[in-house]
Write an enzyme that holds these catalytic residues in place. Structure first.
Site, PDB file in Angstrom:
ATOM      1  N   HIS A 140      49.624  23.063 -17.047  1.00 30.73           N
ATOM      2  CA  HIS A 140      50.265  23.409 -17.716  1.00 30.73           C
ATOM      3  C   HIS A 140      50.583  22.054 -18.835  1.00 30.73           C
ATOM      4  CE1 HIS A 140      51.179  27.114 -16.965  1.00 30.73           C
ATOM      5  NE2 HIS A 140      51.457  27.010 -15.756  1.00 30.73           N
TER       6      HIS A 140
ATOM      7  N   HIS B  82      45.074  25.525 -12.044  1.00 30.43           N
ATOM      8  CA  HIS B  82      44.130  27.210 -12.849  1.00 30.43           C
ATOM      9  C   HIS B  82      42.985  26.588 -13.895  1.00 30.43           C
ATOM     10  CE1 HIS B  82      47.907  26.881 -15.154  1.00 30.43           C
ATOM     11  NE2 HIS B  82      48.449  28.053 -14.214  1.00 30.43           N
TER      12      HIS B  82
ATOM     13  N   ALA C 189      45.915  26.654 -19.726  1.00 34.69           N
ATOM     14  CA  ALA C 189      47.425  26.258 -19.893  1.00 34.69           C
ATOM     15  C   ALA C 189      47.182  24.601 -19.967  1.00 34.69           C
ATOM     16  CB  ALA C 189      48.549  26.101 -18.983  1.00 34.69           C
TER      17      ALA C 189
ATOM     18  N   ILE D  75      37.966  37.180 -15.903  1.00 32.59           N
ATOM     19  CA  ILE D  75      38.821  37.907 -17.119  1.00 32.59           C
ATOM     20  C   ILE D  75      40.036  35.907 -17.971  1.00 32.59           C
ATOM     21  CG2 ILE D  75      41.376  38.444 -17.604  1.00 32.59           C
ATOM     22  CD1 ILE D  75      40.493  40.442 -16.445  1.00 32.59           C
TER      23      ILE D  75
ATOM     24  N   ASP E  73      46.689  32.721  -7.768  1.00 33.22           N
ATOM     25  CA  ASP E  73      48.122  32.658  -8.839  1.00 33.22           C
ATOM     26  C   ASP E  73      48.386  34.575  -9.509  1.00 33.22           C
ATOM     27  OD1 ASP E  73      49.767  31.575 -10.855  1.00 33.22           O
ATOM     28  OD2 ASP E  73      48.139  31.777 -12.187  1.00 33.22           O
TER      29      ASP E  73
END
Length: 401
Positions: free
Chosen positions: A203, A224, A228, A258, A282
Site C-alpha cells: 500500500h 501482494h 496497491a 484476477i 489475502d
C-alpha cells in the site's frame, strides 16, 4: 495438544527437502516427522495406535503456509473472537494450508488491539491449521494506495504505538505491511528489522530510489506484488521493479489470475523465479461461502463467483484458496511441483524465521504435510501429525476428520 496417534504413509512419492523419494514411506509421531524410508525399506517395529495411509500414485509435499489471510468461511480476524479463529483454523486445511498468519486490516486502534489480544491468547487445536503469528497490514500506509483499507484510520509510522501493539499480541506480530516512504529517516523500519519483524512494503507509492533506501534499513518483503503499489514505468520502475531488481526482497503473490493476470504472473516468475516468491491468498471472510454481500474492515463488499469488490469496484482481498493459487502457478511455463513447494511452503517459512521446524519435509520437523496428485488436488491434509481433512473418494468432496 494431543498428538499421541502415530501416522504411517506408505508407497508415496516424497518431496523431501533435498531429494524426491519414489515409493517411499514416512512415519509421523508426536506431531513430528520421525522416520523417512526409501523404497523397499520398512520399519523394524510399528508403534501402537498407528494409522496407515496408502499413498500409491500420490505425492507427499509440505503443507502450505499462508502469510496473509484476513478470513474464511464467514469469519474474520477483526471479529476478535476465539470462535472466528476456530472457524478459520478449521476451514483452511481443506485447501492445503497447515499454518497461517492471522492478518489485521487498517482500523481504529481499539479494533486492532482487540484482534491482537484475541490471537495472543488463542491456542490451536488438534486437526487445525496452526496460527503461527500475526500480519499487521496497516495502518502505516499511503492513502493514495489504500486499496480496500479504510482511509480514515491510516496514520504515520509510530514506534511507541507498535511497541504497545506488539506487547498486547504477546510478541506475535511477525510481519508488518507499511509504506516505507513515510519513514523518511528509516528509524521505524530499522527498529522493526532489529526486533525480528518481517517488514513488507505495501500500500505504497514509493519510487525505486525510496525502495533501495528502505531495503538498506531492513525492508525484506513486498506485499501482494502489483496490487496497491507503484508499477513499472520507463522513467521509474517503482515497487514492482524493485521486487524484480533487489535480491534482498521476496514478494507475496495473489495467484488468482484476477489480482495479477496470467500473463503478468508469467512475467513475474521469469524475473523472480520461485526463489523469491511467496504465494498468499489475502482472503476475506467470504471465502468458502456463496456469492453475496459481506464486509471487510467495516466496508460493504460484494462477492461474485470469482472476486470480492468494494462499492467502487476496488478489489477487496480475495476468495482464493491456497491450492487454487498453487494450481494457477503450476500452469505457467517452467513451473514444477518443486517450485510450488518453494513458493507456498519453504519461502514463507524462511521469511518468518521458522524453517527449522516448518516448510519442508525433513526429520524432526513438524508433520505438516499434504497428499496430492500431480495436479495438486488435495487428498489428505495433515496438521502436526493429525489428519485434518481427507477427500471423500465417492463424490470428490472433503470430509472433516
Amino acid at each position: 495438544m494431543n498428538t499421541s496417534l502415530s501416522l504411517y504413509i506408505k508407497n508415496v512419492t516424497i518431496f523431501t527437502e533435498k531429494t524426491v523419494i519414489m515409493n517411499g514411506n514416512i512415519l509421523m509421531k508426536d506431531g513430528r516427522i520421525e522416520t523417512i524410508l526409501k523404497e523397499h525399506e520398512q520399519l523394524t517395529s510399528y508403534p501402537s495406535n498407528l494409522k496407515i495411509i496408502d499413498g500409491t500414485d500420490l505425492n507427499l509435499i509440505p503443507g502450505f503456509i499462508d502469510g496473509h489471510i484476513h478470513g474464511a468461511n464467514g469469519a474474520d480476524v477483526m471479529d476478535a473472537t476465539a470462535d472466528a479463529l476456530d472457524t478459520m483454523a478449521t476451514a483452511l486445511p481443506k485447501e492445503g494450508t497447515t499454518s497461517f498468519l492471522a492478518t489485521t486490516i487498517t482500523q481504529s486502534p481499539e479494533n486492532i488491539e482487540a484482534a491482537l489480544q484475541n490471537v495472543a491468547t488463542y491456542e490451536t487445536k488438534r486437526g487445525q491449521a496452526e496460527i503461527i503469528g500475526m500480519h499487521l497490514e496497516g495502518p502505516f500506509i499511503e492513502g493514495s494506495k489504500k486499496g480496500a483499507q479504510p482511509i480514515e484510520y491510516i496514520c504515520k509510522p509510530d514506534i511507541e504505538q507498535f511497541k504497545k501493539w506488539q506487547n498486547l499480541s504477546n510478541n506475535k506480530i511477525k510481519t508488518i505491511t507499511m509504506a516505507p516512504e513515510h519513514d523518511e529517516d528509516g528509524s521505524f523500519i530499522h527498529y522493526l528489522y532489529k526486533s525480528g519483524v518481517n517488514v513488507s512494503a505495501g500500500h505504497t507509492d514509493a519510487n525505486f530510489a525510496s525502495m533501495k533506501k528502505a531495503v538498506s534499513h531492513g525492508v525484506r518483503q513486498v506485499t501482494h506484488l502489483c496490487n496497491a503499489m507503484s508499477g513499472i514505468h520507463h522513467r521509474d520502475i517503482g515497487v514492482v521493479g524493485a521486487a524484480f531488481q533487489l535480491e534482498e526482497l521476496r514478494a507475496e503473490l495473489i495467484a488468482d489470475g484476477i489480482h495479477v493476470s496470467p500473463g503478468m504472473l508469467q512475467l513475474i516468475y521469469a524475473n523472480m523465479g520461485s526463489e523469491r516468491l511467496i504465494l498468499i491468498t489475502d482472503a476475506m471472510r467470504a471465502k468458502c461461502l456463496q456469492a453475496g454481500d459481506y464486509e471487510l474492515g467495516g466496508q460493504p463488499v460484494t462477492v461474485t463467483s470469482d472476486r470480492a469488490v468494494l462499492e467502487d469496484g476496488t478489489l477487496a482481498g480475495s476468495i482464493l484458496k491456497m491450492h487454487q493459487g498453487a494450481q494457477q502457478m503450476l500452469q505457467l511455463t517452467n513451473v514444477s511441483i518443486r517450485n510450488i513447494i518453494e513458493m507456498a511452503s519453504a519461502n514463507p517459512a524462511k521469511q518468518l524465521g521458522i524453517f527449522e521446524k516448518k516448510g519442508s519435509i525433513a526429520l524432526q520437523k513438524d508433520a505438516d504435510v499434504l497428499l496430492v496428485d500431480d495436479a495438486l488436488n488435495i487428498k489428505y491434509t495433515i496438521c502436526r501429525g493429525a489428519v485434518a481433512f481427507e477427500e471423500d473418494e465417492e463424490d470428490g468432496n472433503y470430509k472433516r476428520k
